[in-house]
Design a protein around this motif. Sequence first.
Motif: not given
Lengths: 466, 290
Positions: B51-72
């Motif tokens: 998920l981190g990879y997908v989100v970071a590719e689509a947006t950036n690392h910060w978004v991945a960092f904020i969004a992915v843990p709640p998703a998991v």
Amino acid sequence: MTSNKSRFPKPLSRRAVVRATALAGTAFGACLAAGRGPLGFVRDAWAEKAYPALGNYPIKGSTVKFGFTVPLTGAYTDEGNDEIKAYKLAVKHINEGGGILSTLKPLNLKGQGILGKKVDFVSGDNQTKPDAARENARRMIERDGIIMYSGCSSSAVAVALQYLAQEKGVIYMVGLSHSNDTTGKDRRRYGFREFFDAYMSGVALGPILAKEYGKDRRAFHLTADYTWGHTQYQSMKDATEKQGWKTVKNIMTPLGTKDFSQYLTAVLNSDADVVVLNHYGADMVNSLTQAVRFGMRDKQVNGKHMQIVVPLYSRLMAKGAGAKNIEGILGTVNWNEKLTDAGSKIFVKAFQDVYKEPPSQAAQTAYLQTILYANAVERAGTFYPPEVIKALEGFEYEGFGPGKSTYRASDHQVFKDIYVVRGKAPSKMANQFDLLEIVEQIPRKEVEYDSKLLGGDLGPYIPNKT
Amino acid sequence: MNAANLSLQLLTGLQIGAIYVMIALGLTLIFGTLGVANFAHGALFMIGAYLGYVVAEATNHWVAFIAVPPAVFLVGIVIERTLVRFFYNRPASDQILVTFGLALVLQELMRWIFGGTNLPYGTPPWATVPVDIGIGYYPPWRLVIVGVTAAAVLGLFLLLRYTRFGLVVRAGMRDPEMLGFLGIDVPKRFTLVFGLGALFAGIAGVIGGPITGVTPDIGMAVLVPSFLVVVIGGMGSLAGAVISGLILGEAVSLSVLIYPPSTQIIVYLIAAVVLLWRPRGLLGVKGVME
């Protein structure tokens, strides 16, 4: 009490005679309809009599099966995926013509299968593990009745599969395998390798490393802990020490390691000014990327700019590691998709037409090996393994890659020119696949060695049944 | 070998241990409260990385960092509600089989979607150049891992020590039956704890993915050492997980200095010695898993 009836044959009735004649007539007609006279049966019967049954010979039916066992999981997944694409293409070209069938010389194949039989194949995942690969290939031999198998990517797999080949009397055309042992101490009569080996890489790379980075260098090796890594480390150590380099230390890392930080920290803590990564596939992608992030490309040690060397390179790994990370890094390859000989061009185009990206060197060796086997069978005029082996041993061919290549009879290793390459600067890349540039073509005579150098014994043509 | 060299190797050990701690914390939290040895925990880490990879590719690392843990976290909730909760009263062997099976399903699902190829989950641009930290140059992202882990451990400690939710969880780790008698909605708390464990695996995935790249088998690769961390620390002990995670990280790193081939067996060696000496692990509590 037994009946006496059955002891006496029934007298032939008129009806039985008519029926038998009709059946024979139908059978004869069917033969003619199938385009072969009853003489065909006689010839086949004679051919099978000439050679005894061995492995999966003789082949029944009108198709012949190959087995392709490649890593679809594990550290060498990318290479395995590319190999399987190439195998499919090779089978297509053997059956229907096309590809390097128009450039390879001498050629006996006609693009209509092999000896009148169509080629079919089965494939499987060897997981980059010798035991899984052995099991995979054994099933193909015993259940699917394959006459030849090919594939690998890990030399540990190649060696295991070679021993199986010798045991079963089924020829194994090694895929991507770079260990000296494959055609060295573990060479087998039933195994053949087209890919180059670590010794050749060392001999090719040594002088160029000395020329580029100087003769006074201290090298730290990180090495994949199995047959390939071991032999590549030895070959690189010998070749660089011959140029005056010192070897500071070598650390063996398990195949499939994800995080190399503890090893890379040890490199930083040493006084080495070169780090040699004897890794391949995903291992190399990880170790190289992490080494770069640890600053090993920008570090000054002993008053010199620190360098990273990747002795065995591939475009797939270069892609995985990223153009920025591989820029300027030297290594060797068996083949490169930018070669301009007619065979390479045709192969690249055929591959690209189907898969929309250029083939890797793993694909190239997989493809060529399959064609070479098919051609050897056609040459021998039989699938009988010992005769096919004799047709491959000492076989000299050209028309795919640089100049003349020879399958040396004494160790089943192909000798030809190989290449030293360098990671291209991102700014110079023509497209996303344009990652490596050829620094030098190393002539065959420079990388050739005495087959006794690596030891080993091929074993008999007829496998011993034990 | 001078002091700077040694401290560099110690720092590497700390950073290896940090990832172990992140995964082991969730594992031991779930085990301590729910009594389930969650073999799918590595798979949650893997999902976090994908998920981190997908989100970071689509947006950036910060978004991945904020969004992915709640998703998991949500993935964890779904897994608990639809599968794991039916196994609370089943034998441990059933729990292990079902979670291990789930891990395989998730792993092959990712292989199906993304293929077996190593996805290059890069670090943000500012983290690609090593920084000078006094004892030498070090990759910033690995320092981030240490920092995030420290913050997560502190956050978990505060949550469990000073909130009502934490009080209930701690009570649940001691005696879930009594908790039910006291009128607390135990199943709901269990679900949240499972989600919290998944959240930690998600954080570990987001920060660990850029180190190794993302493949379907990274989950299984971290599962074994993380379980060892939990066992050595004491099943169900959070402090034990932190301590043993750091011990194992340092052991892996420092053994390279002494005798590199031992790096592969050192964690098992420590596990054997600790368990012989203290069969319940370093901080194991009597009555857990007995």
